[in-house]
Design an enzyme around this catalytic site. Structure first.
Site, PDB file in Angstrom:
ATOM      1  N   ASN A 179       0.810  -1.217   0.000  1.00 35.91           N
ATOM      2  CA  ASN A 179       0.000   0.000   0.000  1.00 35.91           C
ATOM      3  C   ASN A 179       0.848   1.274   0.000  1.00 35.91           C
ATOM      4  O   ASN A 179       0.396   2.309  -0.469  1.00 35.91           O
ATOM      5  CB  ASN A 179      -0.976  -0.013   1.184  1.00 35.91           C
ATOM      6  CG  ASN A 179      -2.093  -1.029   0.968  1.00 35.91           C
ATOM      7  OD1 ASN A 179      -2.282  -1.522  -0.143  1.00 35.91           O
ATOM      8  ND2 ASN A 179      -2.814  -1.360   2.024  1.00 35.91           N
TER       9      ASN A 179
ATOM     10  N   CYS B 290     -10.988  -4.615  -3.300  1.00 38.64           N
ATOM     11  CA  CYS B 290     -11.710  -5.688  -2.613  1.00 38.64           C
ATOM     12  C   CYS B 290     -13.072  -5.194  -2.139  1.00 38.64           C
ATOM     13  O   CYS B 290     -13.212  -4.052  -1.717  1.00 38.64           O
ATOM     14  CB  CYS B 290     -10.898  -6.164  -1.412  1.00 38.64           C
ATOM     15  SG  CYS B 290      -9.500  -7.181  -1.868  1.00 38.64           S
TER      16      CYS B 290
ATOM     17  N   ARG C 102      -2.981 -10.583  -5.246  1.00 35.94           N
ATOM     18  CA  ARG C 102      -2.925  -9.125  -5.388  1.00 35.94           C
ATOM     19  C   ARG C 102      -1.949  -8.510  -4.391  1.00 35.94           C
ATOM     20  O   ARG C 102      -1.385  -7.448  -4.651  1.00 35.94           O
ATOM     21  CB  ARG C 102      -4.312  -8.520  -5.107  1.00 35.94           C
ATOM     22  CG  ARG C 102      -5.329  -8.828  -6.157  1.00 35.94           C
ATOM     23  CD  ARG C 102      -6.635  -8.193  -5.821  1.00 35.94           C
ATOM     24  NE  ARG C 102      -6.410  -6.783  -5.553  1.00 35.94           N
ATOM     25  CZ  ARG C 102      -7.343  -5.913  -5.258  1.00 35.94           C
ATOM     26  NH1 ARG C 102      -8.574  -6.307  -5.183  1.00 35.94           N
ATOM     27  NH2 ARG C 102      -7.058  -4.659  -5.047  1.00 35.94           N
TER      28      ARG C 102
ATOM     29  N   ASP D 251      -6.912  -4.498   8.178  1.00 33.98           N
ATOM     30  CA  ASP D 251      -6.384  -5.490   7.234  1.00 33.98           C
ATOM     31  C   ASP D 251      -5.820  -6.724   7.941  1.00 33.98           C
ATOM     32  O   ASP D 251      -5.385  -7.668   7.287  1.00 33.98           O
ATOM     33  CB  ASP D 251      -5.305  -4.855   6.342  1.00 33.98           C
ATOM     34  CG  ASP D 251      -5.916  -3.932   5.301  1.00 33.98           C
ATOM     35  OD1 ASP D 251      -7.156  -3.823   5.258  1.00 33.98           O
ATOM     36  OD2 ASP D 251      -5.159  -3.304   4.537  1.00 33.98           O
TER      37      ASP D 251
HETATM   38  C1  UD1 Z   1      -6.438   1.759   2.683  1.00 28.72           C
HETATM   39  C2  UD1 Z   1      -5.874   0.390   2.325  1.00 28.72           C
HETATM   40  C3  UD1 Z   1      -6.809  -0.705   2.823  1.00 28.72           C
HETATM   41  C4  UD1 Z   1      -7.100  -0.518   4.308  1.00 28.72           C
HETATM   42  C5  UD1 Z   1      -7.575   0.898   4.604  1.00 28.72           C
HETATM   43  C6  UD1 Z   1      -7.747   1.184   6.089  1.00 28.72           C
HETATM   44  C7  UD1 Z   1      -4.744   0.870   0.226  1.00 28.72           C
HETATM   45  C8  UD1 Z   1      -4.676   0.649  -1.235  1.00 28.72           C
HETATM   46  N1  UD1 Z   1      -5.760   0.305   0.871  1.00 28.72           N
HETATM   47  O1  UD1 Z   1      -7.664   1.872   1.980  1.00 28.72           O
HETATM   48  O2  UD1 Z   1      -6.190  -1.948   2.597  1.00 28.72           O
HETATM   49  O3  UD1 Z   1      -8.125  -1.425   4.689  1.00 28.72           O
HETATM   50  O4  UD1 Z   1      -6.622   1.850   4.087  1.00 28.72           O
HETATM   51  O5  UD1 Z   1      -6.537   0.973   6.761  1.00 28.72           O
HETATM   52  O6  UD1 Z   1      -3.875   1.505   0.806  1.00 28.72           O
HETATM   53  N2  UD1 Z   1     -13.858   6.981   3.773  1.00 28.72           N
HETATM   54  C9  UD1 Z   1     -14.836   7.913   3.518  1.00 28.72           C
HETATM   55  N3  UD1 Z   1     -14.631   8.784   2.483  1.00 28.72           N
HETATM   56  C10 UD1 Z   1     -13.493   8.776   1.726  1.00 28.72           C
HETATM   57  C11 UD1 Z   1     -12.487   7.821   2.011  1.00 28.72           C
HETATM   58  C12 UD1 Z   1     -12.695   6.925   3.047  1.00 28.72           C
HETATM   59  O7  UD1 Z   1     -15.869   7.941   4.173  1.00 28.72           O
HETATM   60  O8  UD1 Z   1     -13.371   9.623   0.824  1.00 28.72           O
HETATM   61  C13 UD1 Z   1     -14.051   6.000   4.873  1.00 28.72           C
HETATM   62  C14 UD1 Z   1     -14.132   4.571   4.362  1.00 28.72           C
HETATM   63  O9  UD1 Z   1     -15.454   4.204   4.011  1.00 28.72           O
HETATM   64  C15 UD1 Z   1     -13.627   3.786   5.563  1.00 28.72           C
HETATM   65  C16 UD1 Z   1     -12.613   4.744   6.221  1.00 28.72           C
HETATM   66  O10 UD1 Z   1     -12.902   6.033   5.702  1.00 28.72           O
HETATM   67  O11 UD1 Z   1     -14.681   3.558   6.470  1.00 28.72           O
HETATM   68  C17 UD1 Z   1     -11.174   4.406   5.987  1.00 28.72           C
HETATM   69  O12 UD1 Z   1     -10.918   4.343   4.598  1.00 28.72           O
HETATM   70  P1  UD1 Z   1      -9.478   4.679   3.983  1.00 28.72           P
HETATM   71  O13 UD1 Z   1      -8.485   4.830   5.078  1.00 28.72           O
HETATM   72  O14 UD1 Z   1      -9.632   5.792   3.008  1.00 28.72           O
HETATM   73  O15 UD1 Z   1      -9.136   3.366   3.187  1.00 28.72           O
HETATM   74  P2  UD1 Z   1      -8.360   3.274   1.841  1.00 28.72           P
HETATM   75  O16 UD1 Z   1      -7.299   4.336   1.783  1.00 28.72           O
HETATM   76  O17 UD1 Z   1      -9.299   3.175   0.695  1.00 28.72           O
END
Ligand code: UD1
Length: 431
Positions: free
Chosen positions: A23, A117, A398, A306
């Site tokens: 990541n 995922c 992946r 994760d």
């Molecule tokens: C990244 C990781 C993923 C991990 C997650 C949390 C990568 C490619 N993936 O995902 O494996 O599970 O961090 O540690 O690095 N949210 C919103 N609005 C947004 C963005 C997020 O509401 O614009 C919410 C999501 O629904 C979730 C939370 O914030 O509940 C955390 O998401 P986020 O930290 O953004 O996850 P990712 O960066 O997508």
């Protein structure tokens, strides 16, 4: 279709080498497109998501050289298009990092909406809010997100929810904006720090990464660099849980023990012995009667979401009732149905799994519903009596490099097969 087939019940012993953090590397690869100079990245994990990102960069005109599996040389001076609609890019969540990187450098980007995922609804509103605050016009239509600005200007941005992706994306765009940006309620995950360190090594001015307030003073341009990606804390944690579940004794090498603290604490609570060295961690579970505990997933430094399925697999073999509360993704317990087919006793109430430990799992044919749950089912299979077959292992591939090979060096009886004949052959040989 490829499957993992394994005969469980053997404790895992030995040493395993952890690769670079997927990541972190995904964001770093996107950020490499922000300079016209050459960038060299080492300790790159050789996994599918990384290869998709490299193909996408190549697809928009960047020059990519891969002298060895874990090293890539990128020159993005020749990018010809800012439209990233490459067929597979939608399948990786981290495709959104190309938005922040290209918007920062070229002030325009168009990227296919990200997939990844299926563990929750995965909104990107906070990313878009951040780009808009920096002065970009953002539009989502026909499956594409486009962002455009004549100039980007520093801004004060408060993230309503802690988001790794939004923090990194805004960080990238703000690096080449005019003036000062402050991101409040920023994510503190090790890979946020790694991306900031990478950008700083290219001449960015980012302070405070790793705390919840990040300050970025925009610079006019970035230069080339040579950088090594941090070790993957999730891959490391997965092997730590494999040691616990199989009652083994594993030294997990090339890690930053500080990044693994939440995992370490929870494994101690289950009764495992943990010995920390400078860059490795040993997990001993040979004579452990696993104890129940409770865990809640939280942003770093909390327990990582994760690692939740792998933790559940271990607690399913404990001596009592445990609870696992998932507070990040609303749909991350799908695998528990598969685990139940191996004998686990798990009840889901809203976002809480209530797990009554059983003495042993029994082998079954199960499907990986996503990347980390897939790895967790493999751990369950290695702890189970008899033969387990895990389907849909493309999810696991992946994010885990040579997963079955690494497990084999620890003594696991596991094989990757792609036909019925080889599967049966393994079953006969392993019995
Ligand atoms: C990244 C990781 C993923 C991990 C997650 C949390 C990568 C490619 N993936 O995902 O494996 O599970 O961090 O540690 O690095 N949210 C919103 N609005 C947004 C963005 C997020 O509401 O614009 C919410 C999501 O629904 C979730 C939370 O914030 O509940 C955390 O998401 P986020 O930290 O953004 O996850 P990712 O960066 O997508």
């Amino acid at each position: 279709m490829e499957q993992f087939v394994m005969r469980g019940g053997e404790p895992l012993f030995g040493e395993v080498e952890i690769g670079g953090a997927k990541n972190a590397a995904l964001a770093i690869l996107a950020a490499a497109a922000m300079t016209d100079d050459t960038v060299v990245i080492d300790n790159l994990p050789d996994v599918r998501d990384i290869n998709v990102m490299l193909t996408a960069l190549e697809g928009i005109g960047a020059h990519i050289e891969r002298p060895e599996a874990h090293r890539v040389i990128i020159n993005a001076s020749c990018i010809t298009t800012l439209n990233v609609d490459y067929e597979y890019i939608k399948k990786i969540r981290a495709s959104y990092y190309l938005l922040g990187a290209l918007l920062g450098k070229f002030k325009r980007a168009e990227v296919a909406l990200p997939g990844g995922c299926a563990i929750g609804s995965r909104p990107i509103d906070l990313h878009l809010k951040g780009f808009r605050a920096l002065g970009a016009k953002v539009d989502v239509s026909y499956g594409l997100i486009s962002a455009e600005a004549k100039k980007l200007f520093g801004a004060h941005i408060y993230l309503d929810k802690v988001s790794v992706g939004a923090t990194i994306n805004i960080l990238m765009a703000a690096t080449l904006a005019e003036g000062r940006t402050v991101i409040e309620n920023a994510a503190k995950e090790p890979h946020v720090v790694d991306v900031a360190n990478f950008l700083n090594s290219m001449g960015a001015n980012i302070r405070g990464a790793g705390t919840d307030v990040i300050r970025i003073t925009g610079v006019p341009r970035l230069h080339g660099t040579e950088y090594s990606v941090i070790p993957d804390q999730i891959e490391a944690g997965t092997f730590m849980f494999a040691a616990a579940a199989t009652h083994g004794d594993i030294v997990v090498r090339n890690v930053i023990p500080k990044h693994l603290e939440a995992t370490t604490v929870k494994l101690l609570e289950t009764g495992c012995e943990i010995i920390e060295y400078d860059d490795s961690v040993r997990v001993v579970s040979t004579d452990t009667v696993l104890q129940p505990t409770s865990v809640t997933t939280l942003p770093y430094p909390g327990f990582p979401t994760d690692m939740q399925p792998q933790m559940t697999v271990v607690l399913g073999l404990s001596n009592g009732v445990s609870t696992v509360t998932e507070s990040i993704w609303e749909n991350r317990f799908k695998y528990t149905g598969e685990l139940a087919r191996m004998g686990a006793e798990i009840r889901i109430e809203s976002n809480i799994a209530i797990i009554t430990g059983v003495q042993r799992y029994t082998g079954a044919v199960v499907s990986a519903p996503d990347l980390r749950a897939g790895a967790a089912l493999v751990i369950a299979g290695l702890a189970a009596d008899g033969i387990t077959v895990v389907d849909d292992i493309h999810y696991i591939q992946r994010g885990y490099e040579c997963f079955e090979e690494k497990l084999k060096t620890l003594g696991a009886k596991i094989e990757k097969v792609d036909n019925e004949f080889d599967r049966k052959k393994f079953e006969v040989q392993a019995s």
